[in-house]
Design an enzyme around this catalytic site. Structure first.
Site, PDB file in Angstrom:
ATOM      1  NE  ARG A  58      -2.255   0.208   3.937  1.00  0.00           N
ATOM      2  CZ  ARG A  58      -1.467   0.571   4.929  1.00  0.00           C
ATOM      3  NH1 ARG A  58      -0.832   1.715   4.895  1.00  0.00           N
ATOM      4  NH2 ARG A  58      -1.282  -0.211   5.981  1.00  0.00           N
TER       5      ARG A  58
ATOM      6  CG  HIS B  29      -5.366   1.856   7.724  1.00  0.00           C
ATOM      7  ND1 HIS B  29      -5.838   0.684   7.199  1.00  0.00           N
ATOM      8  CD2 HIS B  29      -6.313   2.323   8.575  1.00  0.00           C
ATOM      9  CE1 HIS B  29      -7.039   0.447   7.721  1.00  0.00           C
ATOM     10  NE2 HIS B  29      -7.354   1.416   8.541  1.00  0.00           N
TER      11      HIS B  29
ATOM     12  CE1 TYR C   6       2.402   1.487   8.546  1.00  0.00           C
ATOM     13  CE2 TYR C   6       1.383   3.305   9.741  1.00  0.00           C
ATOM     14  CZ  TYR C   6       1.433   2.457   8.648  1.00  0.00           C
ATOM     15  OH  TYR C   6       0.499   2.588   7.648  1.00  0.00           O
TER      16      TYR C   6
END
Lengths: 337, 325
Positions: B236, B240, B248
């Site tokens: 991705r 998110h 992260y």
């Protein structure tokens, strides 16, 4: 007219619907295994012999899968009748019922329907906390679901058939002590009402309640096992000269509210009885409805009789104290006069 | 059936540009909720959906725009849904996380992780019972493979030989949780063996590889041989959701995956290996831009739902319907 138990009446209803419509099929645990039980309470006994294992599907112990299979196949044109062995197991499929089945039509902007049936036995019957709960109220709180609870053999067949033909997800709650299951699956202390069930095709419309006993002094609304305890209480009250009107809602969503309102307009008193825990049960909704729409007719505070707010217990004296009995209903009525 | 490379390219560009466009619209405040963008994963939706027929079923997730577009849901209807308009795929009742159009086999997207998988099995069961030759595809992320619903559906689908594909888009992160923090196995595809179905790992950024694997799985499903688990390894490229700063993971990792971009590399392949005329690709790009402009104009011009629409579509009018009737 043939007389039969509720288990037999549901079985006949399923059989008729499966003969009528090739899209109808059953799925669940232990429902069609050769030499098995015919479901936990014998409802599906013998159906796999007639319809084969292609239409009576024995699933693994996978409740979320059972619900998902029912939902997906229903959207795609089938008419599944799914069941769980005990209503308590509905929690295993709660996401599928509350987030999926109930909302798919709405989320799709009304471009699809989920015509599925989920049958679930309820009621405390000596099995402790996790095979005993009366869960109707949970599902009355989820828009998109319909909730029915047949208490007679006639209604059991008619409501089952109406549920199968309904285009929306319908949960049918059946009481273990009312089934009339036989042999090894018979229930200790069961009431097992036997009723007349016409052989012909009929439905009991979803959303229509029934007056089971007429009276002028107090209205008692009660479902499933509590209906019978209320009828027994009404008999006792009649001996004291008190005439109770007893209403079986038969369907909780949609609720036949006019039937209840009209009765209380006449009697001026309302008692609602259920086997579920007291707090936020469906009885609370009926009480609120009455306060909203019929307050002026009330001659006494609305009363509720329900199980206390504790988990269902095991030991017989504890269970007897948990499930509302005839005496509690009689006492509640007397306190209202 | 020959592979239509240009169509695959067009689908991927449409998805990429759709996502970039709605991201800009979101930043401008014209889309009233969060978005889960599919940027970087386009080869999966394009590769799998190109192996399906119009009447096959697709179930998707909270990141559904790519699957919906690849399966043929109209861009303008999705756009209108993101704008919350009455002309959207769900009449404004669904939003980004529930786009779908059952007329082209796409269920309203299921935004509960893992929740679509048993429903896809149900769609596949209907195809098996009706003998209509259809297949169902469940798209899900790596995170879903740790949900109970996923395991229940895998088992029963294999047991009953249901005509379906389990398509895992392993983009290495479940929200912010890295794959290694959630799995003690190297591949999710390995789990297929536990249920008695084939499991395949494929480069999820290689649209032709995905297409080939999907086509084999579809043939197997249609032949009554049961389901296949396909694990597409992908990435991705965005966060998110719109509120994700991606702290992260490292910029080095992101840059590495940028070099594996499914569209850039496929375009290069078309030009250098298949000697496709660059002009024809440019035409595709322009067509996509025109379609998106039209989609935005359509969404802009469409009416908002009326307040009364709140109450419709809870129950089906043909049934007795309605609470407190």
């Amino acid at each position: 007219m043939p007389k039969m138990s509720i288990a037999e009446a549901i079985r006949q209803g399923i059989r008729e619907e499966m003969r009528r419509d090739a899209r109808v099929f059953c799925l669940g645990e232990d429902i069609g295994i050769q030499g098995g039980f015919g479901g936990a309470f014998t409802v599906t006994l013998g159906l796999s012999e007639e319809f084969g294992h292609e239409r009576i599907l024995d699933t693994p112990i996978s409740e979320a899968a059972i619900a998902g299979l029912a939902i997906g196949s229903a959207v795609c044109g089938m008419r599944p009748i799914a069941d769980v062995q005990y209503g308590d197991f509905l929690f295993e499929m709660m996401d599928q019922l509350a987030n999926q089945a109930a909302k798919l039509r709405y989320m799709s902007g009304g471009t699809l329907s989920v015509p599925m049936v989920m049958r679930a036995p309820v009621g405390a019957t000596g099995r402790g906390s996790q095979h005993a709960q009366s869960l109707e109220a949970f599902f009355t709180h989820v828009p998109g679901l319909k909730v029915v609870c047949p208490a007679t053999a006639y209604d059991a067949k008619g409501l089952l058939k109406a549920a199968v033909r309904d285009d929306d997800p319908v949960l049918i709650f059946e009481h273990k002590l009312l089934y009339g299951s036989k042999g090894a699956r018979s229930e200790k202390g069961a009431l097992s009402p036997i009723g007349e069930v016409p052989d012909e095709d009929y439905i009991v419309p979803i959303g229509v309640g029934a007056v089971r006993r007429t009276g002028k002094d107090v209205t008692i609304v009660a479902n499933l096992l509590m209906l019978y305890r209320s009828l027994a209480a009404a008999e006792t009250l009649a001996q004291k000269g008190i005439e109770a009107e007893v209403i079986d809602p038969r369907t909780l969503v949609p609720l036949d509210k006019n039937l209840i309102l009209d009765s209380v307009r006449k009697t001026g008193r309302l008692l609602i009885v259920e086997e579920d825990n007291l707090t936020n049960g469906w009885v609370a909704e009926v009480a609120a409805l009455m306060a909203d729409e019929g307050f002026a007719w009330l001659d006494a505070p609305i009363k509720r009789v329900a199980a206390p707010d504790v988990p269902p217990p095991f030991a017989p004296p504890l269970e007897r104290a948990y499930v509302p009995d005839e005496q509690r209903i009689v006492d509640a009525v007397l306190s209202m006069l | 059936m020959g592979t239509n490379e240009i169509a695959l390219y067009q689908t991927m560009v449409l998805i990429r540009r759709f996502e970039e466009t709605v991201n800009e619209l979101y930043m401008q405040g014209r889309i009233p909720s969060t978005l889960h963008l599919y940027i970087g994963q386009e080869a999966v939706a394009a590769g799998v959906c190109s192996a399906l027929n119009l009447d096959d079923y697709v179930l998707t997730t909270h990141r559904p725009h790519g699957h919906a577009l690849a399966k043929g849901v109209e861009a303008k209807a999705i756009m209108a849904e993101l704008f919350g308009k009455a002309t959207g795929t769900c009449k404004g009742k669904g939003g980004s996380m529930h786009v779908g159009d059952i007329r082209v086999g796409v269920f309203p997207a299921i935004a509960i992780v893992g929740g679509n998988v048993p429903i896809a099995a149900g769609a596949a069961l209907s195809a098996k019972m009706m003998k209509n030759g259809r297949v169902a595809v469940s798209f899900f992320g790596d995170g879903a493979a740790n949900e109970g619903d996923w395991h229940e559906a895998m088992n029963v689908a294999a047991l009953w030989k249901l005509p379906m594909l389990f398509v895992c888009e392993n983009n290495l992160y479940a929200a912010s949780t890295p794959y290694k923090a959630a799995f003690n196995i190297e591949t999710i595809a390995r789990r297929a063996d536990a249920y008695g179905m084939p499991g395949v790992v494929v480069d999820g950024n290689d649209v032709l590889a995905v297409h080939r694997v999907a086509q084999q799985a579809v043939e197997r499903a249609r032949a009554g041989e049961g389901p296949t688990l396909i694990e597409c390894r992908t990435y991705r490229q965005c966060g998110h959701s719109r509120s994700d700063p991606r702290t992260y993971r490292t910029q080095i990792e992101e840059a590495e995956w940028k070099t594996k971009d499914p569209i850039v590399n496929f375009r290069k392949y078309l030009l250098e290996e298949l000697h496709v005329d660059e002009n024809s690709l440019r035409q595709v790009d322009e067509k996509v831009e025109a379609d998106l402009r039209e989609a935005i104009a359509y969404a802009d011009a469409s009416p908002l739902p009326a307040a009364d629409d709140l109450y419709s579509d809870v129950y089906t009018p043909t049934s007795e319907g309605g609470r407190h009737a």
